[in-house]
Design a protein around this motif. Structure first.
Motif, mmCIF file in Angstrom:
data_model
loop_
_atom_site.group_PDB
_atom_site.id
_atom_site.type_symbol
_atom_site.label_atom_id
_atom_site.label_comp_id
_atom_site.label_asym_id
_atom_site.label_seq_id
_atom_site.Cartn_x
_atom_site.Cartn_y
_atom_site.Cartn_z
ATOM 1 N N ALA A 127 -36.856 41.888 5.222
ATOM 2 C CA ALA A 127 -36.796 41.084 3.998
ATOM 3 C C ALA A 127 -35.967 41.776 2.930
ATOM 4 C CB ALA A 127 -38.212 40.803 3.494
ATOM 5 N N ILE A 128 -36.097 43.095 2.821
ATOM 6 C CA ILE A 128 -35.332 43.826 1.811
ATOM 7 C C ILE A 128 -33.839 43.748 2.114
ATOM 8 C CG2 ILE A 128 -34.893 46.119 0.859
ATOM 9 C CD1 ILE A 128 -37.851 46.753 1.296
ATOM 10 N N ILE A 129 -33.470 43.892 3.403
ATOM 11 C CA ILE A 129 -32.051 43.786 3.778
ATOM 12 C C ILE A 129 -31.546 42.374 3.530
ATOM 13 C CG2 ILE A 129 -30.456 43.928 5.726
ATOM 14 C CD1 ILE A 129 -32.278 46.100 6.907
ATOM 15 N N SER A 130 -32.336 41.343 3.894
ATOM 16 C CA SER A 130 -31.918 39.939 3.701
ATOM 17 C C SER A 130 -31.726 39.614 2.229
ATOM 18 C CB SER A 130 -32.957 39.004 4.312
ATOM 19 O OG SER A 130 -33.090 39.235 5.701
ATOM 20 N N ALA A 131 -32.482 40.264 1.375
ATOM 21 C CA ALA A 131 -32.359 40.005 -0.064
ATOM 22 C C ALA A 131 -31.095 40.614 -0.652
ATOM 23 C CB ALA A 131 -33.590 40.530 -0.791
ATOM 24 N N GLY A 132 -30.339 41.412 0.150
ATOM 25 C CA GLY A 132 -29.095 42.010 -0.346
ATOM 26 C C GLY A 132 -29.300 43.290 -1.092
ATOM 27 N N ALA A 133 -30.349 44.046 -0.748
ATOM 28 C CA ALA A 133 -30.635 45.273 -1.490
ATOM 29 C C ALA A 133 -29.662 46.398 -1.168
ATOM 30 C CB ALA A 133 -32.074 45.717 -1.190
ATOM 31 N N THR A 169 -49.641 46.013 -2.061
ATOM 32 C CA THR A 169 -48.278 45.854 -1.552
ATOM 33 C C THR A 169 -48.180 44.690 -0.569
ATOM 34 O OG1 THR A 169 -48.769 47.505 0.156
ATOM 35 C CG2 THR A 169 -47.722 48.288 -1.878
ATOM 36 N N ARG A 170 -49.216 44.487 0.217
ATOM 37 C CA ARG A 170 -49.209 43.360 1.154
ATOM 38 C C ARG A 170 -49.157 42.026 0.415
ATOM 39 N NH1 ARG A 170 -52.925 40.011 2.537
ATOM 40 N NH2 ARG A 170 -54.544 41.234 1.470
ATOM 41 N N VAL A 171 -49.951 41.907 -0.643
ATOM 42 C CA VAL A 171 -49.960 40.661 -1.431
ATOM 43 C C VAL A 171 -48.621 40.462 -2.122
ATOM 44 C CG1 VAL A 171 -51.028 39.506 -3.395
ATOM 45 C CG2 VAL A 171 -52.460 40.723 -1.731
ATOM 46 N N VAL A 172 -48.022 41.531 -2.649
ATOM 47 C CA VAL A 172 -46.725 41.422 -3.331
ATOM 48 C C VAL A 172 -45.661 40.922 -2.367
ATOM 49 C CG1 VAL A 172 -44.876 42.742 -4.424
ATOM 50 C CG2 VAL A 172 -47.250 43.132 -5.095
ATOM 51 N N ALA A 173 -45.636 41.490 -1.151
ATOM 52 C CA ALA A 173 -44.637 41.057 -0.174
ATOM 53 C C ALA A 173 -44.910 39.638 0.299
ATOM 54 C CB ALA A 173 -44.632 42.016 1.019
ATOM 55 N N ALA A 174 -46.177 39.297 0.501
ATOM 56 C CA ALA A 174 -46.526 37.958 0.998
ATOM 57 C C ALA A 174 -46.209 36.873 -0.022
ATOM 58 C CB ALA A 174 -48.003 37.918 1.374
ATOM 59 N N ASP A 175 -46.268 37.189 -1.295
ATOM 60 C CA ASP A 175 -45.993 36.200 -2.344
ATOM 61 C C ASP A 175 -44.510 36.074 -2.661
ATOM 62 O OD1 ASP A 175 -48.619 35.558 -2.533
ATOM 63 O OD2 ASP A 175 -49.026 36.716 -4.354
ATOM 64 N N GLY A 176 -43.639 36.709 -1.886
ATOM 65 C CA GLY A 176 -42.201 36.532 -2.055
ATOM 66 C C GLY A 176 -41.607 37.275 -3.216
ATOM 67 N N ALA A 177 -42.101 38.492 -3.501
ATOM 68 C CA ALA A 177 -41.602 39.243 -4.652
ATOM 69 C C ALA A 177 -40.340 40.027 -4.350
ATOM 70 C CB ALA A 177 -42.683 40.204 -5.151
ATOM 71 N N ILE A 178 -39.987 40.204 -3.091
ATOM 72 C CA ILE A 178 -38.859 41.090 -2.751
ATOM 73 C C ILE A 178 -37.550 40.529 -3.293
ATOM 74 C CG2 ILE A 178 -37.495 41.983 -0.836
ATOM 75 C CD1 ILE A 178 -40.066 42.268 0.768
ATOM 76 N N PHE A 179 -37.281 39.247 -3.097
ATOM 77 C CA PHE A 179 -36.006 38.663 -3.541
ATOM 78 C C PHE A 179 -35.851 38.738 -5.062
ATOM 79 C CE2 PHE A 179 -35.889 37.239 0.757
ATOM 80 C CZ PHE A 179 -34.565 36.969 1.046
ATOM 81 N N PRO A 180 -36.830 38.333 -5.868
ATOM 82 C CA PRO A 180 -36.637 38.464 -7.330
ATOM 83 C C PRO A 180 -36.552 39.920 -7.787
ATOM 84 C CG PRO A 180 -38.863 37.717 -6.814
ATOM 85 C CD PRO A 180 -38.082 37.625 -5.558
ATOM 86 N N LEU A 181 -37.227 40.843 -7.079
ATOM 87 C CA LEU A 181 -37.120 42.248 -7.467
ATOM 88 C C LEU A 181 -35.724 42.779 -7.203
ATOM 89 C CD1 LEU A 181 -40.555 43.634 -6.174
ATOM 90 C CD2 LEU A 181 -39.825 43.409 -8.566
ATOM 91 N N VAL A 182 -35.126 42.406 -6.075
ATOM 92 C CA VAL A 182 -33.748 42.819 -5.782
ATOM 93 C C VAL A 182 -32.788 42.228 -6.807
ATOM 94 C CG1 VAL A 182 -31.877 42.623 -4.101
ATOM 95 C CG2 VAL A 182 -34.204 43.161 -3.333
ATOM 96 N N LYS A 183 -32.990 40.966 -7.163
ATOM 97 C CA LYS A 183 -32.128 40.340 -8.162
ATOM 98 C C LYS A 183 -32.244 41.058 -9.506
ATOM 99 C CE LYS A 183 -31.123 35.903 -10.327
ATOM 100 N NZ LYS A 183 -31.504 34.471 -10.430
#
Length: 868
Positions: A827-833, A784-798
């Motif tokens: 990050a999750i809030i900023s991504a518009g989740a 989970t740390r690697v997923v968040a560090a690699d910027g996966a939150i924004f594309p997952l929300v999209k």
């Protein structure tokens, strides 16, 4: 007389016309006498191309101008050419005193004053202009009076074309002398002429005289910058298409002089001068020789810059060296018994019976009726070009005109010309067949420069350049060999041309060059040889069958078959000499060649390391070759690639002075590592290599590379090689294996996230997010740390909005696991989740309960109004 006439003295029109008639008589006599005694020829000024001196020679353009004079009644103008003056007129006026007539110069100079009648001023400048046609002594008489140039410049603003023409013509004569050129420029002639030429309508004569003045001024290097930086460039370019040939010639002359200063090249290119000049040389219609000459001179100067040279060649012109007509004496055209194409392709014989005069061989040999032969455009152009150039060489007319013009302008070794690409390609191929070493070298270099796009490379192939170049690899001169290798290197960029180069038997001579010692071959030549070999021996092309006498894996292609390109871009099998191919294969696995390639892995630049590794991978397809590769100490070569300095550094940051260079270094290092990893993975297929290698040592090296900053796509083969190395100790699919964990964290997860971000295919995105969800669900440490560090939150929300049901469910699961860590809430809030999760809950979609749990997980971090 000039000393007694006040500055503001007003003449009566009748008196003025009488005085002008007297001066005109003297001008006619002087002009005729001058034209009878002085030969007309153009001189070359040491500071520029064109400057017509009147104290030494006459300007041929000036001599063609009609002499104007006013009739005695002051009403009409009489146009009298110098040639129309009869011998009796000369005898009648021969006795007139030149000194007394020169006294009228002051009168007409004063008549240029602004307080005089415009008609008087016009007639005065016309008379003075014609007076200067006598030569330098007449110009000197006018220049004795201060303010002449300024008063003349003022007349350029006149509404009368006749006054503007005469004023520009007078300035043209004055600027043709070195002693007065600076005075004309300093008086503001360039600016005034610019304003004149910007008028919407001008007569051709005014244009000609004005631009010719600029032509003379552009001889001075310091004045060229002023002309180029003004608004004149678009006007001069427009004049290249003028209906009047004299205007086109003068505009071309100015541009040719401006191109002599390298400082002007950028602004000229940006103004679009190259396409317009090239159009004059490519014109199908007959164009003036002067225009073509000046256009060629300008483009040759601009083409001294490598970037500009490409722009010139993109317009259909190619730089061809002038080797001198003497070099062509060694040309011996082949007497073909049957027609053939320039690349050596034989045309099938259609007639069985002999022909008395050879007509049947020519007509039936083409098989036009029997086979309906349809030649490609490139082949037809090659035939036409070869025919034209060989004809010129046979009759001894090739470069004859250029040799005559080059007398006193330096040796031919420094000169070039510009030819349309069809003639240029044929000329360069023709020069390759000569005996002069300098000519061959320059032709090969020009071929290398001209091979900048697919069309030109294919044209050289069809014209037969490849066969000549391969033969010249054996040339005793190092300079010739270097130029030939450079040409083959540029040509081999094209896949189709590379196949033809291979089919012509280039492997054997290239391998022999690679065998030679470092003192026998230059460093640059060795690098280009490796480049060419890497393109031919590319493992991706699946050319494995070339190392076997029989078929490989059921393939029908063996040693006796090689691939050649066809007209439709596909490949066909052409029979070749099996002995030569076997020799090439044996040469590649010789200890000397292998040691050279391993040495490149140890010491060379990453780009060259990549190509050497590619060649060794191609050789390693055969198990008998692996033993020789091992004996060449391949293990130390691979270790050198994996221990590059750029791989051990921490990458680059925004504080670095040149981050783009560090990024480039990482890219090149990553490509070399990827190629070496492919080679290592190939070698690991053989028991002999696995018994000699230290797997733990290479595992450690590759694990360090996997966590380095090289591009992600270069880590694919590193990860595959690591998995293969870990399997040597037995199958181990447990995720707790350190190697498997690192491969998943630093290769698999980043690759899946990149697919979710950049893929346009919904299916690919769905597969990636499902695989990513599986990895996280299995509880991999730090996943989970690697997923968040690699910027996966924004594309997952999209993906929650655009993905399929399965993709949305997997994304919700991943985001829920990420929300367990409070550091990810922002990050999750900023991504518009939040709004998306709220809509899912309100709509009570199939996965709304999962969305609700995720929302509640981050409840303390959300604004109260946003809590679902």
């Amino acid at each position: 007389m000039s000393s007694t006439i006040p500055i503001h003295f007003n003449f009566k029109p009748s008196s003025f016309l009488q005085q002008q008639q007297i001066l005109h008589s003297h001008v006619v006599v002087s002009s005729v006498k001058k034209s009878m005694k002085t030969a007309v020829r153009a001189t070359r000024n040491p500071h520029g191309r064109h400057c017509y001196r009147h104290d030494i020679v006459r300007n041929p353009l000036l001599c063609s101008v009609s002499t104007r004079a006013c009739s005695g009644d002051g009403g009409t103008e009489v146009f009298a050419n110098q040639e129309e003056a009869s011998a009796s007129d000369v005898d009648t006026l021969r006795s007139s005193s030149s000194r007394s007539n020169d006294g009228y110069v002051a009168l007409f100079v004063r008549m240029l004053g602004l307080d005089n009648d415009p008609r008087d001023r016009e007639q005065a400048v016309v008379a003075l202009w014609k007076y200067t046609l006598g030569g330098k002594q007449y110009v000197d008489n006018i220049m004795k009076f201060r303010g002449t140039i300024n008063l003349t410049l003022n007349l350029l603003k006149s509404e009368s074309d006749s006054a503007c023409e005469a004023a520009a013509g007078l300035l043209r004569v004055l600027s043709s002398f070195n002693v007065y050129r600076d005075s004309v420029a300093e008086s503001g002639a360039i600016e005034e002429i610019t304003g004149l030429l910007r008028r919407s309508s001008l007569s051709p004569d005014v244009k000609e005289q004005s631009v010719c003045t600029l032509w003379n001024l552009s001889v001075d290097e310091k004045l060229r910058v002023r002309i180029a930086n003004s608004e004149l460039l678009p006007i001069l370019i427009k004049f290249l298409e003028d209906d009047n040939v004299k205007v086109r010639e003068s505009a071309g002359g100015v541009l040719a002089n401006l191109a002599l200063s390298q400082l002007n090249h950028k602004i000229m290119v940006e103004a679009g001068v190259i396409p317009n000049l090239a159009k004059l040389l490519n014109a199908e219609l007959e164009e003036s020789k002067v225009v073509r000459k000046e256009a060629r001179n300008a483009l040759l100067e601009l083409a001294k810059d490598e970037y500009n040279r490409i722009l010139v060649m993109e317009e259909g012109l190619v730089l061809v060296p002038l080797v001198g007509s003497t070099a062509y004496k060694s040309f011996r055209p082949a007497l073909y018994s049957w027609p053939s194409l320039p690349d050596g392709t034989k045309i099938e014989q259609g007639s069985k019976g002999p022909s008395r005069f050879g007509a049947s061989e020519l007509l039936l040999g083409l098989n036009i009726q029997d086979r309906n032969l349809d030649l490609e455009e490139a082949k037809m152009n090659a035939v036409v070009g070869r025919t034209q150039q060989q004809f010129l060489a046979r009759i001894g007319a090739i470069e004859m005109e250029d040799d005559n013009k080059s007398n006193g302008e330096g040796t031919s070794s420094q000169r070039f010309t510009l030819l349309p690409w069809m003639d240029a390609v044929a000329r360069l191929v023709l020069i390759l067949g000569l005996e002069d070493e300098s000519a061959i070298t320059r032709a090969a270099q020009s071929i290398a420069d001209a091979s900048f796009n697919e069309r030109m490379r294919f044209s050289f192939m069809e014209a037969g350049a490849i066969k000549h170049l391969i033969q010249l690899i054996y040339h005793p001169s190092d300079v010739v060999r270097s130029a030939v290798i450079l040409a083959l290197y540029r040509l081999s960029i094209s896949d189709d041309v590379c196949l033809r180069i291979e089919a012509e038997g280039v492997l054997h001579p290239l391998i022999n060059l690679l065998k030679q010692s470092e003192s026998a071959t230059s460093q640059s030549s060795r690098e280009m040889v490796v480049n060419i070999l890497s393109r031919i021996l590319d493992p991706n092309k699946e050319m494995k069958s070339k190392f076997y006498d029989g078929p490989l894996n059921g393939s029908k292609k063996g040693w006796d078959a090689t691939r050649v390109p066809t007209s439709d871009g596909n490949e066909t099998i052409a029979p070749e000499s099996s002995s030569s191919l076997r020799t090439d294969g044996r040469d590649l696995v010789e200890p000397t060649v292998l040691s050279r390639l391993v040495g490149i892995l140890k010491k060379s630049h990453p780009d060259l390391q990549r190509k050497a590794a590619s060649i060794l991978e191609f050789i390693a397809v055969s198990e008998p070759c692996v033993e020789k590769i091992i004996s060449a100490d391949i293990e130390s070569g691979l270790e050198a690639v994996f221990r590059q300095k750029s791989l051990t550094e921490k990458g680059y940051s925004a504080d670095d002075e040149k981050p783009e260079l560090k990024s480039l270094e990482l890219e090149e290092a990553g490509q070399a590592v990827s190629a070496a990893s492919r080679l290592l993975a190939r070698l690991l297929d053989y028991d002999l290599f696995r018994q000699t290698i230290n797997p733990h040592h290479f595992t450690k090296l590759l694990r360090d590379i996997l966590v380095s900053s090289i591009p992600l796509h270069n880590k694919d083969w590193v990860a595959a090689c690591l998995v293969k190395l870990s399997s040597l100790s037995g199958p181990n699919l447990d995720l707790e294996n350190p190697v498997n964990i690192e491969v998943t964290l630093y290769e698999t997860i980043p690759r899946l996230i990149e697919q979710i971000k950049s893929s346009f295919s919904p299916e690919v995105q769905e597969a990636a997010v499902l695989e990513l969800n599986r990895i996280i669900s299995e509880g991999l440490v730090d996943s989970t740390r690697v997923v968040a560090a690699d910027g996966a939150i924004f594309p997952l929300v999209k993906l929650l909005e655009t993905g399929s049901e399965r993709a949305v469910e997997a994304s919700l699961t991943i985001l829920y696991n990420l929300s367990m860590d409070r550091e990810n809430h922002a990050a999750i809030i900023s991504a518009g989740a939040v709004p998306i999760l709220r809509r899912i809950v309100i709509s009570e979609r199939s996965n709304w309960m999962r969305a609700l749990r995720e929302s509640l997980e981050g409840e303390t971090s959300l604004p109260v109004s946003e809590i679902p």
